[in-house]
Design a protein around this motif. Structure first.
Motif, PDB file in Angstrom:
ATOM      1  N   ALA C 173     -22.362  10.158  -1.323  1.00  0.00           N
ATOM      2  CA  ALA C 173     -22.695  11.533  -0.983  1.00  0.00           C
ATOM      3  C   ALA C 173     -21.468  12.383  -0.685  1.00  0.00           C
ATOM      4  O   ALA C 173     -21.577  13.591  -0.512  1.00  0.00           O
ATOM      5  CB  ALA C 173     -23.629  11.529   0.231  1.00  0.00           C
ATOM      6  N   ALA C 174     -20.279  11.744  -0.641  1.00  0.00           N
ATOM      7  CA  ALA C 174     -19.080  12.484  -0.235  1.00  0.00           C
ATOM      8  C   ALA C 174     -18.730  13.585  -1.226  1.00  0.00           C
ATOM      9  O   ALA C 174     -18.911  13.432  -2.440  1.00  0.00           O
ATOM     10  CB  ALA C 174     -17.905  11.530  -0.088  1.00  0.00           C
ATOM     11  N   GLU C 175     -18.247  14.700  -0.701  1.00  0.00           N
ATOM     12  CA  GLU C 175     -17.796  15.788  -1.575  1.00  0.00           C
ATOM     13  C   GLU C 175     -16.385  15.495  -2.086  1.00  0.00           C
ATOM     14  O   GLU C 175     -16.013  15.891  -3.181  1.00  0.00           O
ATOM     15  CB  GLU C 175     -17.784  17.117  -0.790  1.00  0.00           C
ATOM     16  N   THR C 176     -15.615  14.834  -1.244  1.00  0.00           N
ATOM     17  CA  THR C 176     -14.257  14.478  -1.626  1.00  0.00           C
ATOM     18  C   THR C 176     -14.036  13.036  -1.196  1.00  0.00           C
ATOM     19  O   THR C 176     -14.493  12.627  -0.136  1.00  0.00           O
ATOM     20  CB  THR C 176     -13.239  15.388  -0.922  1.00  0.00           C
ATOM     21  N   ASP C 177     -13.340  12.303  -2.015  1.00  0.00           N
ATOM     22  CA  ASP C 177     -13.170  10.874  -1.781  1.00  0.00           C
ATOM     23  C   ASP C 177     -11.701  10.560  -2.040  1.00  0.00           C
ATOM     24  O   ASP C 177     -11.178  10.885  -3.100  1.00  0.00           O
ATOM     25  CB  ASP C 177     -14.070  10.134  -2.778  1.00  0.00           C
ATOM     26  N   ALA C 178     -11.039   9.973  -1.051  1.00  0.00           N
ATOM     27  CA  ALA C 178      -9.619   9.686  -1.236  1.00  0.00           C
ATOM     28  C   ALA C 178      -9.306   8.279  -0.772  1.00  0.00           C
ATOM     29  O   ALA C 178      -9.884   7.787   0.202  1.00  0.00           O
ATOM     30  CB  ALA C 178      -8.768  10.693  -0.469  1.00  0.00           C
ATOM     31  N   ASN C 179      -8.415   7.613  -1.506  1.00  0.00           N
ATOM     32  CA  ASN C 179      -7.950   6.299  -1.099  1.00  0.00           C
ATOM     33  C   ASN C 179      -6.455   6.379  -0.837  1.00  0.00           C
ATOM     34  O   ASN C 179      -5.721   6.973  -1.622  1.00  0.00           O
ATOM     35  CB  ASN C 179      -8.227   5.282  -2.209  1.00  0.00           C
ATOM     36  N   PHE C 180      -6.033   5.764   0.273  1.00  0.00           N
ATOM     37  CA  PHE C 180      -4.635   5.787   0.665  1.00  0.00           C
ATOM     38  C   PHE C 180      -4.143   4.360   0.818  1.00  0.00           C
ATOM     39  O   PHE C 180      -4.823   3.535   1.417  1.00  0.00           O
ATOM     40  CB  PHE C 180      -4.472   6.516   2.008  1.00  0.00           C
ATOM     41  N   VAL C 181      -2.965   4.099   0.271  1.00  0.00           N
ATOM     42  CA  VAL C 181      -2.328   2.799   0.468  1.00  0.00           C
ATOM     43  C   VAL C 181      -0.985   3.075   1.134  1.00  0.00           C
ATOM     44  O   VAL C 181      -0.183   3.852   0.618  1.00  0.00           O
ATOM     45  CB  VAL C 181      -2.101   2.077  -0.873  1.00  0.00           C
ATOM     46  N   MET C 182      -0.769   2.474   2.307  1.00  0.00           N
ATOM     47  CA  MET C 182       0.485   2.716   3.016  1.00  0.00           C
ATOM     48  C   MET C 182       1.052   1.397   3.539  1.00  0.00           C
ATOM     49  O   MET C 182       0.355   0.404   3.680  1.00  0.00           O
ATOM     50  CB  MET C 182       0.260   3.659   4.195  1.00  0.00           C
ATOM     51  N   THR C 183       2.337   1.462   3.880  1.00  0.00           N
ATOM     52  CA  THR C 183       3.005   0.270   4.402  1.00  0.00           C
ATOM     53  C   THR C 183       2.975   0.282   5.929  1.00  0.00           C
ATOM     54  O   THR C 183       2.603   1.276   6.555  1.00  0.00           O
ATOM     55  CB  THR C 183       4.476   0.252   3.968  1.00  0.00           C
ATOM     56  N   GLY C 184       3.420  -0.835   6.495  1.00  0.00           N
ATOM     57  CA  GLY C 184       3.464  -0.948   7.950  1.00  0.00           C
ATOM     58  C   GLY C 184       4.381   0.084   8.593  1.00  0.00           C
ATOM     59  O   GLY C 184       4.137   0.559   9.708  1.00  0.00           O
ATOM     60  N   SER C 185       5.437   0.453   7.872  1.00  0.00           N
ATOM     61  CA  SER C 185       6.379   1.424   8.430  1.00  0.00           C
ATOM     62  C   SER C 185       6.004   2.856   8.054  1.00  0.00           C
ATOM     63  O   SER C 185       6.787   3.781   8.265  1.00  0.00           O
ATOM     64  CB  SER C 185       7.790   1.107   7.938  1.00  0.00           C
ATOM     65  N   GLY C 186       4.820   3.052   7.516  1.00  0.00           N
ATOM     66  CA  GLY C 186       4.321   4.405   7.294  1.00  0.00           C
ATOM     67  C   GLY C 186       4.636   5.017   5.952  1.00  0.00           C
ATOM     68  O   GLY C 186       4.262   6.165   5.675  1.00  0.00           O
ATOM     69  N   GLY C 187       5.329   4.270   5.078  1.00  0.00           N
ATOM     70  CA  GLY C 187       5.593   4.798   3.745  1.00  0.00           C
ATOM     71  C   GLY C 187       4.305   4.856   2.938  1.00  0.00           C
ATOM     72  O   GLY C 187       3.399   4.032   3.129  1.00  0.00           O
ATOM     73  N   ILE C 188       4.227   5.827   2.023  1.00  0.00           N
ATOM     74  CA  ILE C 188       3.032   5.968   1.202  1.00  0.00           C
ATOM     75  C   ILE C 188       3.262   5.237  -0.119  1.00  0.00           C
ATOM     76  O   ILE C 188       4.283   5.438  -0.784  1.00  0.00           O
ATOM     77  CB  ILE C 188       2.723   7.448   0.918  1.00  0.00           C
ATOM     78  N   VAL C 189       2.327   4.380  -0.496  1.00  0.00           N
ATOM     79  CA  VAL C 189       2.437   3.620  -1.728  1.00  0.00           C
ATOM     80  C   VAL C 189       1.584   4.260  -2.815  1.00  0.00           C
ATOM     81  O   VAL C 189       1.979   4.338  -3.970  1.00  0.00           O
ATOM     82  CB  VAL C 189       2.003   2.159  -1.501  1.00  0.00           C
ATOM     83  N   GLU C 190       0.429   4.737  -2.419  1.00  0.00           N
ATOM     84  CA  GLU C 190      -0.485   5.286  -3.417  1.00  0.00           C
ATOM     85  C   GLU C 190      -1.451   6.241  -2.728  1.00  0.00           C
ATOM     86  O   GLU C 190      -1.955   5.971  -1.642  1.00  0.00           O
ATOM     87  CB  GLU C 190      -1.272   4.137  -4.064  1.00  0.00           C
ATOM     88  N   ILE C 191      -1.674   7.363  -3.373  1.00  0.00           N
ATOM     89  CA  ILE C 191      -2.667   8.328  -2.922  1.00  0.00           C
ATOM     90  C   ILE C 191      -3.558   8.642  -4.094  1.00  0.00           C
ATOM     91  O   ILE C 191      -3.064   8.947  -5.175  1.00  0.00           O
ATOM     92  CB  ILE C 191      -1.981   9.636  -2.454  1.00  0.00           C
TER      93      ILE C 191
END
Lengths: 228, 228, 228, 228, 228, 228
Positions: C173-191
């Motif tokens: 039912a979501a209007e927007t759907d996002a997946n986030f992959v991040m590391t332990g130190s807060g770096g973003i791997v995938e959005i």
């Protein structure tokens, strides 16, 4: 048991070949010698015997879709070709064969029940003749490689009676259907018994086994005559 | 016989489900009710029970290629899922089920020999629970549809001794390997005996059958306990 | 965020394994060490980490066709397994791994939304344990190969509110759907952010990112606890 | 940003078509109106817009195997065609379209990075022209069906600098690679950001987003000019 | 004969390329040099020229299913690509080419009858330019490898009249349809004549052959002009 | 021309069947009547005649991979089965056949060159007998449906001499290879001429055509004898 016959050397190209008939079930068998072996046997000194099975589209009452056109071999086809391969390997000394592969192709020209048992029984003839071809070229000794005969027969319970070598109509209506693969010396290679309707008893099964033993003895006698 | 256990209701979605363990062999079984039936049963008033079988890639000692990635189910997979389906149908009244299909999925989480016998034995539990789910919704009467228990066990000859419920090491080394499927009342549904090495004798086979009969009686008792 | 748990060592055979649960989403993860590497890495001194993903047919509310039976992996399956592989490689030093491949299999036992995020988060545990197994055999040093944690979470806008770790109903039912992959130190791997209905604004997206950052910090803390 | 151009009406048969160029990346797009809809939309009053994507074998530096010959579409192909379809549907009112399907084919004639963003941006032109074709036949009103423009651009971090519309060499060497799909009014339809090497920071990502926003505004202006 | 044109060097990547138009039939041809040869030519000193053929889904009046999506190349596709390959090899000295393979891809952008004859005629241009590219790198001498021109044209009997270079409407309605492939010096490489309706006479066929001979002479003249 | 023979009624199940031999080339042909027609003929009042072609794996000197096992029919197989179907349809009145399909299966038992010409020539016999079977059941009149004979022969230039009905060795070595399909009244149905080595002249081709005409007249005479 229906009339059984073997016609040898029906292929110009194959090292061994045989047209086997169990009544109206006709199977063309070829044995092909190949120099390759499966990867897991490389440098093992051992050879391999394998089988493939197929049915011409109009071998049956209604035309079936060609497996090459549908793009895959069905479960029944794979089950049968694995059974034929195992049955032959039970009477072959794979070390004495050396690092070669013999592929036995069983193609059903006309089906009327018992295609797998006819295939196994005829495959022994084609395999024998392929080995003879090799012996003539000093590649092996047949007596070292081929340890025994192997043949197969179906038995079933149909209309409350034990029946041997079921044709298509009997097979379709049988309450119990069993396939037996045995060697010339009476050893059992494979037993497959299936209740099509209600489960069967141990006594019924023992009866079928006795029937099969007698039938296979007859088949082996016919094989001996054929290659004599 | 190895330690056998059934854990029921392990799936939130499936109408019936069971995690069955035969020692280190663990199989996840779900039974899914579907409104469709196979084409050949349309308007026949009869239903159908069918099975599919799979192995997770690392269920085994070495990782196997995923069948979905290789693009086809191997011969062994197809042989096993046909066996599971036949075994279940032997104890189901397809007319009493009505025009519905129950698909039983057996997925091997961890394999250590006997995955097909564990699958059949656990499948009975999942099927039973699926039928209970239907009964709770007044769709059927369980006692009309499910005529008996069904369970399966392997027996073999290993180091010249008869052994029951072979694990992977025993199975790999066995000279003869047989699978038996029987009902709660002792009827035989399926017998598959294969000589891995040299052919076996009728006496040896009769010994395995007696062993299997006792083992299956134990399995049926465990099934009864599980669904009590 | 739903209740998250990791159960380690659930496979007798795999070098690393984990049953990860995000609420009712349950994924079985195994990490398999293989001596081969992909062809393009031969003699490069580098290793590889790859992933495969599958769903049991009745992991979902309605039974889905088995991918092995349909003969190919669908687009969604391939997209997810590529994502899992990329996510893991982001925290692995492939040179320190040496010329070996680790294949991580994520098989969804039960699905209730977020199967890809649960898979990635659990895959880190299985990968970690596989590397520990290798360290115990003096093959590598875990601290050299595994540079950081990696975890994933979904966020979405549902009924005009930002929500984290959507279950199946919310996700549908979501209007927007996002997946986030991040590391332990807060770096973003995938959005990966997708408008299911009407496009979303930059402010909405920034809100989801903040939510994800907090959630992933929690997941990493749970991972640390699990392998402590 | 590289030189962008749209050549309309390049197909005699298609209802809408466009050759889109982003520098040396050339994509042939056709929009085909079909009377059928997917099964799940039957009798819903709604239509559907879907996309397929392909590359000619020598669109790339080295010739790639033809997907039709290898017998399946790879994971990357499926991922891209799903993305194109979602992007277009974000600006289409499927109810106003009525029970019809428009299939947009994006075939890459020559590739030099950014094939998916060029495809989406050119697909809007072909879709627009297909809808104009329908309007001319009084089937729909374009302004009711096509709610906004949609365009896409890649951004990345390459040699520590933010770059827009990466060509193949930049793309191969980029540390971070992101694709953005936005509407004419600035709404975000899809964000995909991937760390190729080390993870990226939120600040870096926000920078890319700003860059993309400006680039997409330019692309939308070019689209307006093209269809004026 | 419809208006014929060749546009050379339309691909940045391919060693040789050409957009060939026979009226509204447009085919994009690339010739790719590859260092591999088919297995049966290894260490023979000979090279190989092969062709692949495809149609974009909307090259035709109705959109066709993409062959990559359906998972196989149809019989017509395979028949045409075999014909193109044979035609090119008829004018190539494979020994003078050396152990290399040239793969010619013919992709139909827009179809209006005669796609195979346009493909062959344009393929000669792309092949020629690929060989020129090789000559510029001192790999071969074009005059040693490329022995002659080759071109193709269709002729048919339509409304009781002999017609050359049939477009789609003529082709669909033709009573007899024939394709001719000939060399610059007038040798015949391939003749394919098919009665679509009633069989044709030898006189009719001889008439078509004369017509084709004249047409192919014109095509060869155009080829010479194009590469001059 | 090699010795040609037809053995009719060799299948218990098929409506028409024939074992055709052209020297050592042996093809088993069955004609199967089916009530279905292809989708594009539904409610058209017309029927259809189609053909499938296969080779047993050891029909050839070296065993070939089974097409059912490799999962697809090769290009050559598809080309031949399309040719057989077209040839038969050239002498059938599809309206007089009514809305039914006849599928002709040509399975090569043993190959020694000319399998496609033997197949076509034998297929006419099987088709004729299938139509006779239908006539006996008052479904059609043979003379209305089957308008003429059709037969096929290969001719070639081998060692600078024109040869008819090439066997495998001649075929492999032929400089030019042509297949001709003609009717009983001398009409041409199909001509396929291919230069295997250097192109051929019009005079050479005319010579082959004359040779073929005489050979086909002989084949038609043999067909007449066979069904008399």
């Amino acid at each position: 048991m229906r009339k059984v016959s073997f016609e040898r050397n029906i292929s110009k190209h194959a090292e061994g070949s045989c047209l086997v008939k169990f009544g109206d079930t006709h199977v063309l068998v070829t044995a092909s010698l190949e120099d390759k072996t499966p990867p897991w046997l490389r440098n093992s000194g051992k050879g391999w015997v394998t089988a493939e099975y197929g049915m011409l589209p109009r071998a049956t009452g209604d035309r079936m879709k060609r497996e090459a056109a549908s793009g895959k071999q069905g479960g029944r086809t794979q089950e049968i070709q694995r059974l034929i391969g195992r049955s032959l390997r039970a009477v072959v000394d794979l070390e004495a064969l050396g690092e070669r592969q013999i592929t036995v192709d069983c193609d059903v020209i006309q089906a009327d029940g018992g295609t797998r048992t006819a295939s196994i029984t005829g495959a022994w003839i084609a395999l024998h003749d392929c080995l003879k071809w090799m012996e003539a070229r000093s590649m092996i000794k047949v007596e070292k490689v081929l340890k025994d005969h192997v043949a197969a027969i179906s038995c079933g319970i149909f209309a409350a009676q034990s029946v041997i070598d079921l044709d298509y109509l009997e097979d379709s209506a049988a309450e119990t259907d069993a396939n037996f693969v045995m060697t010339g010396s009476g050893g059992i290679v494979e037993i497959q018994g299936t209740a099509e309707g209600k489960p069967f008893t141990e006594e019924e099964f023992t009866g079928l086994l006795a029937l099969a033993r007698a039938g296979i003895a007859d088949l082996v006698a016919l094989q001996k005559q054929a290659v004599a």
